[in-house]
Scaffold this motif. Structure first.
Motif, PDB file in Angstrom:
ATOM      1  N   GLN A  60     114.820 -27.659  13.218  1.00 33.98           N
ATOM      2  CA  GLN A  60     115.144 -26.391  13.971  1.00 33.98           C
ATOM      3  C   GLN A  60     114.059 -25.646  13.787  1.00 33.98           C
ATOM      4  O   GLN A  60     113.296 -25.521  13.029  1.00 33.98           O
ATOM      5  CB  GLN A  60     116.278 -25.766  13.373  1.00 33.98           C
ATOM      6  N   LYS A  73     111.900 -13.666  26.703  1.00 31.17           N
ATOM      7  CA  LYS A  73     112.914 -14.970  26.581  1.00 31.17           C
ATOM      8  C   LYS A  73     113.697 -15.319  27.724  1.00 31.17           C
ATOM      9  O   LYS A  73     114.370 -16.457  27.727  1.00 31.17           O
ATOM     10  CB  LYS A  73     113.826 -14.734  25.214  1.00 31.17           C
ATOM     11  N   TYR A  78     109.554 -19.641  29.273  1.00 33.48           N
ATOM     12  CA  TYR A  78     109.493 -19.341  27.556  1.00 33.48           C
ATOM     13  C   TYR A  78     109.886 -20.772  26.607  1.00 33.48           C
ATOM     14  O   TYR A  78     109.397 -20.823  25.697  1.00 33.48           O
ATOM     15  CB  TYR A  78     110.537 -18.292  27.191  1.00 33.48           C
ATOM     16  N   ALA A  79     111.008 -21.199  27.190  1.00 34.72           N
ATOM     17  CA  ALA A  79     111.503 -22.203  26.177  1.00 34.72           C
ATOM     18  C   ALA A  79     110.214 -23.473  26.154  1.00 34.72           C
ATOM     19  O   ALA A  79     110.212 -24.275  25.257  1.00 34.72           O
ATOM     20  CB  ALA A  79     112.658 -22.951  26.676  1.00 34.72           C
ATOM     21  N   GLU A  80     109.544 -23.600  27.251  1.00 36.09           N
ATOM     22  CA  GLU A  80     108.477 -24.559  27.154  1.00 36.09           C
ATOM     23  C   GLU A  80     107.461 -24.473  26.142  1.00 36.09           C
ATOM     24  O   GLU A  80     106.946 -24.974  25.321  1.00 36.09           O
ATOM     25  CB  GLU A  80     107.914 -24.816  28.799  1.00 36.09           C
ATOM     26  N   SER A  82     107.627 -22.365  23.631  1.00 39.63           N
ATOM     27  CA  SER A  82     108.142 -22.250  22.328  1.00 39.63           C
ATOM     28  C   SER A  82     108.706 -23.429  21.465  1.00 39.63           C
ATOM     29  O   SER A  82     109.076 -23.108  20.582  1.00 39.63           O
ATOM     30  CB  SER A  82     109.123 -20.978  22.467  1.00 39.63           C
ATOM     31  N   ALA A  83     108.643 -24.421  22.179  1.00 41.50           N
ATOM     32  CA  ALA A  83     109.295 -25.745  21.771  1.00 41.50           C
ATOM     33  C   ALA A  83     108.271 -26.615  20.965  1.00 41.50           C
ATOM     34  O   ALA A  83     107.108 -26.400  21.553  1.00 41.50           O
ATOM     35  CB  ALA A  83     109.912 -26.521  22.989  1.00 41.50           C
ATOM     36  N   LEU A  91     112.357 -32.785  21.690  1.00 37.90           N
ATOM     37  CA  LEU A  91     111.882 -31.253  21.785  1.00 37.90           C
ATOM     38  C   LEU A  91     112.853 -30.558  20.821  1.00 37.90           C
ATOM     39  O   LEU A  91     114.072 -30.985  20.772  1.00 37.90           O
ATOM     40  CB  LEU A  91     111.799 -30.852  23.139  1.00 37.90           C
ATOM     41  N   TYR A  93     113.975 -26.616  20.428  1.00 36.69           N
ATOM     42  CA  TYR A  93     113.862 -25.429  20.902  1.00 36.69           C
ATOM     43  C   TYR A  93     114.257 -24.569  20.035  1.00 36.69           C
ATOM     44  O   TYR A  93     114.853 -24.874  19.075  1.00 36.69           O
ATOM     45  CB  TYR A  93     114.713 -25.676  22.008  1.00 36.69           C
TER      46      TYR A  93
END
Length: 211
Positions: A60, A73, A78-80, A82-83, A91, A93
């Motif tokens: 996690q 966020k 953003y998810a890309e 920060s993963a 991945l 996240y």
């Protein structure tokens, strides 16, 4: 046998307790993010070289930010950025909160442990109700024994980590002890501080401060 794990890392701090490991690094730009990704890969390689299997499905990511605004966020990329990627190609996240060694930690900047405090007080309130319904003896000796054995340890577990600063949370925790002392025989008409004096107890806030 995992003490050499830290030697494979490059700039990332590792906290290890039993079979639980956390990688910690300040992320200021994409170079820092990529460096943490490389250290994650080094850990996976270290595990394979030592014939160990990591439960990568349990990995996690929890991020703490000094930015008050949540607009970042909400951006689509953003998810890309920060993963992170496991050795299996999955991945990882960022999540809003994680449970770490019994403590619920949140990514919220203002109150990272509010959810833990809320769940803890709810759990202890239910446990107190069970104690009052099962044990009929309200003598101070019996009540103190039950309180110190069943209730207070939960209220003080890892309190150095989650110790509250807001008045509402401090009072919510203190109300548990306030209720317990009120139910003890011989405490009728006494205020909370007088009850603490008679029972030779300190407030929970004062006990946390002493730690």
């Amino acid at each position: 046998y995992v003490i050499d794990l830290k030697s494979v890392l490059n700039g990332t701090e590792a906290l290890i307790f039993a079979d639980d490991t956390k990688l910690i690094r300040a992320i200021l730009d994409m170079m820092d993010k990529n460096a943490l990704q490389l250290d994650l890969q080094r850990v996976s390689l270290w595990a394979r070289n030592n014939n160990m299997v990591l439960h990568e499905s349990k990995f996690q990511v929890l991020s703490f930010s000094l930015q008050r605004s949540a607009l970042l966020k909400e951006l689509p990329f953003y998810a890309e950025v920060s993963a992170y990627v496991t050795s299996n190609g999955d991945l990882i996240y960022p999540v809003p909160d994680v449970r770490d060694l019994g403590i619920q930690l949140s990514s919220a900047r203002e109150s990272p442990c509010s959810r833990h405090i809320s769940q803890m007080t709810k759990k202890v309130s239910l446990l107190s109700g069970w104690v009052f319904s099962v044990f009929r003896d309200r003598s101070p000796g019996v009540m103190l024994t039950l309180y110190k054995a069943l209730i207070r340890p939960i209220l003080e577990y890892c309190c150095l980590v989650w110790s509250p600063s807001s008045t509402g949370e401090i009072q919510a925790i203190e109300n548990i002890q306030r209720c317990f002392t009120r139910r003890s025989s011989g405490m009728e008409g006494a205020d909370y501080w007088e009850r603490l004096h008679r029972l030779n107890l300190m407030s929970l806030q004062r006990r946390r401060q002493r730690y």
